[in-house]
Structure formats: structure tokens, C-alpha cells
Motif scaffolding. Structure first.
Motif, PDB file in Angstrom:
ATOM      1  N   TYR A  74      -8.504  44.258 -32.242  1.00 38.31           N
ATOM      2  CA  TYR A  74      -9.462  43.189 -32.538  1.00 38.31           C
ATOM      3  C   TYR A  74      -9.247  41.957 -31.667  1.00 38.31           C
ATOM      4  CZ  TYR A  74      -6.264  40.779 -35.896  1.00 38.31           C
ATOM      5  OH  TYR A  74      -5.232  40.122 -36.488  1.00 38.31           O
ATOM      6  N   THR A  75      -8.024  41.734 -31.190  1.00 43.11           N
ATOM      7  CA  THR A  75      -7.793  40.632 -30.262  1.00 43.11           C
ATOM      8  C   THR A  75      -8.494  40.897 -28.928  1.00 43.11           C
ATOM      9  OG1 THR A  75      -5.661  40.153 -31.293  1.00 43.11           O
ATOM     10  CG2 THR A  75      -6.028  39.248 -29.099  1.00 43.11           C
ATOM     11  N   ALA A  76      -8.412  42.135 -28.444  1.00 45.69           N
ATOM     12  CA  ALA A  76      -9.100  42.493 -27.195  1.00 45.69           C
ATOM     13  C   ALA A  76     -10.612  42.314 -27.338  1.00 45.69           C
ATOM     14  CB  ALA A  76      -8.760  43.928 -26.802  1.00 45.69           C
ATOM     15  N   CYS A  77     -11.156  42.714 -28.469  1.00 49.09           N
ATOM     16  CA  CYS A  77     -12.595  42.540 -28.703  1.00 49.09           C
ATOM     17  C   CYS A  77     -12.966  41.059 -28.733  1.00 49.09           C
ATOM     18  CB  CYS A  77     -13.002  43.202 -30.007  1.00 49.09           C
ATOM     19  SG  CYS A  77     -12.946  44.997 -29.963  1.00 49.09           S
ATOM     20  N   ALA A  78     -12.123  40.240 -29.361  1.00 50.63           N
ATOM     21  CA  ALA A  78     -12.397  38.804 -29.425  1.00 50.63           C
ATOM     22  C   ALA A  78     -12.345  38.177 -28.039  1.00 50.63           C
ATOM     23  CB  ALA A  78     -11.396  38.119 -30.355  1.00 50.63           C
ATOM     24  N   LEU A  79     -11.360  38.565 -27.232  1.00 51.84           N
ATOM     25  CA  LEU A  79     -11.262  38.025 -25.872  1.00 51.84           C
ATOM     26  C   LEU A  79     -12.457  38.439 -25.018  1.00 51.84           C
ATOM     27  CD1 LEU A  79      -7.449  38.539 -25.239  1.00 51.84           C
ATOM     28  CD2 LEU A  79      -8.655  36.362 -25.583  1.00 51.84           C
ATOM     29  N   LEU A  80     -12.884  39.688 -25.152  1.00 57.66           N
ATOM     30  CA  LEU A  80     -14.058  40.156 -24.414  1.00 57.66           C
ATOM     31  C   LEU A  80     -15.300  39.384 -24.852  1.00 57.66           C
ATOM     32  CD1 LEU A  80     -15.435  42.152 -22.484  1.00 57.66           C
ATOM     33  CD2 LEU A  80     -15.693  43.689 -24.431  1.00 57.66           C
ATOM     34  N   ASP A  81     -15.440  39.178 -26.148  1.00 56.40           N
ATOM     35  CA  ASP A  81     -16.581  38.450 -26.676  1.00 56.40           C
ATOM     36  C   ASP A  81     -16.602  37.016 -26.152  1.00 56.40           C
ATOM     37  OD1 ASP A  81     -18.881  38.496 -28.555  1.00 56.40           O
ATOM     38  OD2 ASP A  81     -17.724  36.931 -29.572  1.00 56.40           O
ATOM     39  N   MET A  82     -15.441  36.373 -26.132  1.00 54.13           N
ATOM     40  CA  MET A  82     -15.374  35.001 -25.621  1.00 54.13           C
ATOM     41  C   MET A  82     -15.715  34.956 -24.135  1.00 54.13           C
ATOM     42  SD  MET A  82     -12.090  33.546 -27.800  1.00 54.13           S
ATOM     43  CE  MET A  82     -11.420  32.774 -26.412  1.00 54.13           C
ATOM     44  N   ALA A  83     -15.219  35.920 -23.375  1.00 51.81           N
ATOM     45  CA  ALA A  83     -15.521  35.952 -21.937  1.00 51.81           C
ATOM     46  C   ALA A  83     -17.008  36.176 -21.704  1.00 51.81           C
ATOM     47  CB  ALA A  83     -14.702  37.047 -21.258  1.00 51.81           C
TER      48      ALA A  83
ATOM     49  N   LEU B  24     -23.007  45.625 -18.951  1.00 59.14           N
ATOM     50  CA  LEU B  24     -21.925  45.331 -19.892  1.00 59.14           C
ATOM     51  C   LEU B  24     -20.749  46.279 -19.697  1.00 59.14           C
ATOM     52  CD1 LEU B  24     -20.897  43.653 -22.239  1.00 59.14           C
ATOM     53  CD2 LEU B  24     -22.029  45.242 -23.790  1.00 59.14           C
ATOM     54  N   GLY B  25     -20.999  47.532 -19.377  1.00 61.23           N
ATOM     55  CA  GLY B  25     -19.931  48.497 -19.152  1.00 61.23           C
ATOM     56  C   GLY B  25     -19.024  48.081 -18.008  1.00 61.23           C
ATOM     57  N   LYS B  26     -19.618  47.595 -16.941  1.00 57.57           N
ATOM     58  CA  LYS B  26     -18.818  47.118 -15.800  1.00 57.57           C
ATOM     59  C   LYS B  26     -18.094  45.825 -16.156  1.00 57.57           C
ATOM     60  CE  LYS B  26     -21.472  49.187 -12.066  1.00 57.57           C
ATOM     61  NZ  LYS B  26     -22.327  48.910 -10.905  1.00 57.57           N
ATOM     62  N   PHE B  27     -18.745  44.983 -16.945  1.00 57.54           N
ATOM     63  CA  PHE B  27     -18.133  43.712 -17.342  1.00 57.54           C
ATOM     64  C   PHE B  27     -16.866  43.969 -18.161  1.00 57.54           C
ATOM     65  CE2 PHE B  27     -17.604  40.141 -20.259  1.00 57.54           C
ATOM     66  CZ  PHE B  27     -17.529  39.083 -19.356  1.00 57.54           C
ATOM     67  N   GLU B  28     -16.938  44.954 -19.041  1.00 55.69           N
ATOM     68  CA  GLU B  28     -15.769  45.261 -19.883  1.00 55.69           C
ATOM     69  C   GLU B  28     -14.618  45.699 -19.025  1.00 55.69           C
ATOM     70  OE1 GLU B  28     -16.869  48.150 -22.798  1.00 55.69           O
ATOM     71  OE2 GLU B  28     -18.053  46.748 -23.915  1.00 55.69           O
TER      72      GLU B  28
END
Length: 81
Positions: free
Chosen positions: A55-64, A77-81
Motif C-alpha cells: 500500500y505504500t508503493a500504491c500511495a507513492l505512485l498515486d502521489m507521483a 499509465l502502464g509505462k508511467f508505473e
């Protein structure tokens, strides 16, 4: 009213006093042993580290993602991740 009873039961299950009162052997009537209660408590923490990282990784991705000034038509979005 459907979810409340199950949530209460889940909480009470982790209370050793309640567990010892209700978790009885079907033949002997003996309460659940302390060793088993300790093992259940230890098992409840299994994989917590992975869940926290996930969930930390998801939060960091969401913030970015939400820090980007704009999204172009070709945003992937796939490339962004």
C-alpha cells in the motif's frame, strides 16, 4: 446490521479470554491450549510487511501521478508505473 455481528466476532476471536470460553474440543470439552492461542496471534501478523510495502508503493505512485502538471493524449499509465 449484517456487517456488525461479523466484525464483533472477528474482534472477539482475538481475545484469549473469549476464545478460551468458546473454543472447546468437541469430544473432551477442553479449552483451546495457550500454545495454540499464541500461534494464532503470531499467525495474524504473517505477511504484514508485504502488505505495508504494497500500500505504500500504491500511495507513492498515486502521489507521483497526481503531481504531474498535465496528462497528454498519449499518456500511458502502464509505462508511467
Amino acid at each position: 446490521f449484517v456487517e456488525l455481528p461479523s466484525q464483533l466476532m472477528e474482534h472477539w476471536l482475538s481475545e484469549p479470554v473469549v476464545l478460551k470460553k468458546h473454543a472447546k474440543h468437541y469430544k473432551t470439552g477442553e479449552s483451546v491450549p495457550d500454545v495454540l492461542v499464541d500461534r494464532l496471534k503470531a499467525a495474524s501478523l504473517f505477511n504484514e510487511g508485504f502488505a505495508t510495502v504494497e500500500y505504500t508503493a500504491c500511495a507513492l505512485l498515486d502521489m507521483a501521478l497526481h503531481s504531474l502538471p498535465e496528462y497528454g493524449e498519449d499518456f500511458d499509465l502502464g509505462k508511467f508505473e
